[in-house]
Design a protein around this motif. Sequence first.
Motif, short mmCIF file in Angstrom:
data_model
loop_
_atom_site.label_atom_id
_atom_site.label_comp_id
_atom_site.label_asym_id
_atom_site.label_seq_id
_atom_site.Cartn_x
_atom_site.Cartn_y
_atom_site.Cartn_z
N LEU A 1 23.20 22.32 6.52
CA LEU A 1 22.70 21.76 7.78
C LEU A 1 22.09 20.38 7.54
O LEU A 1 21.43 20.16 6.53
CB LEU A 1 21.62 22.66 8.37
N SER B 1 19.29 17.51 8.98
CA SER B 1 17.91 17.73 9.44
C SER B 1 17.84 17.96 10.95
O SER B 1 17.01 18.74 11.42
CB SER B 1 17.03 16.56 9.04
N ARG C 1 19.03 21.60 11.59
CA ARG C 1 18.00 22.51 11.09
C ARG C 1 16.84 22.56 12.08
O ARG C 1 16.33 23.62 12.40
CB ARG C 1 17.51 22.08 9.71
N SER C 2 16.41 21.39 12.55
CA SER C 2 15.33 21.30 13.52
C SER C 2 15.66 22.07 14.80
O SER C 2 14.84 22.82 15.32
CB SER C 2 15.05 19.83 13.85
N ARG D 1 17.71 24.56 15.18
CA ARG D 1 17.71 26.01 14.91
C ARG D 1 16.29 26.54 14.73
O ARG D 1 15.97 27.63 15.22
CB ARG D 1 18.57 26.31 13.69
N LEU E 1 10.24 19.25 9.39
CA LEU E 1 11.30 20.24 9.63
C LEU E 1 11.56 20.46 11.11
O LEU E 1 12.70 20.49 11.55
CB LEU E 1 10.95 21.57 8.97
N GLU F 1 14.56 23.41 -0.74
CA GLU F 1 15.04 23.79 0.59
C GLU F 1 15.47 25.25 0.68
O GLU F 1 15.11 25.95 1.61
CB GLU F 1 16.20 22.89 1.00
N MET G 1 13.72 27.76 3.23
CA MET G 1 14.47 28.29 4.37
C MET G 1 14.62 29.81 4.27
O MET G 1 14.56 30.52 5.27
CB MET G 1 15.85 27.63 4.48
N LEU H 1 19.69 29.27 8.62
CA LEU H 1 18.90 28.06 8.39
C LEU H 1 19.42 27.20 7.23
O LEU H 1 18.89 26.12 6.99
CB LEU H 1 17.44 28.44 8.11
N ARG I 1 25.83 25.52 8.04
CA ARG I 1 26.33 25.21 9.38
C ARG I 1 27.04 26.40 10.01
O ARG I 1 26.94 26.63 11.20
CB ARG I 1 27.26 24.00 9.32
#
Length: 140
Positions: free
Chosen positions: A7, A9, A12-13, A15, A54, A67, A71, A85, A88
Amino acid sequence: MSESAPLDSEERSRRLNLLLDTIPKDGSRATFAQIQSFLASQGVRLSQARWTYLVRGGRGYERINGERALMTAIAAFFQIDPSYLLDRAGPVPEALEQQLELLRQVRLREVRLYATRKLGGVSPDTLEELNRILRDSETD
């Protein structure tokens, strides 16, 4: 495709914020303090600055040190598969799908209520067509 793409950033944010908005802890949105405390019990450190980065999707630092461990620990807090997390193509957690479906149903009810109030003078045929469209959208 041999391996899922990590992912960025921004994704990720997105999600993380979906999880925060839809999977409550103790009846309300999870707080940084709750997440930090849980992660500490798992041996994972999380600073306020890193958490802010994040959830805001900071640019320029697509990959952060540790990471995977971070995560994975956050996923454990929300009781979901860590791949959501990390990758993709990670599956959408069932709890998240259920909450999003509940929100969709609530919104459909709101639309029906609004239409009923505002379109009272509309012909019965038009109202039936609107009801059909809303029913069809429930099954999509």
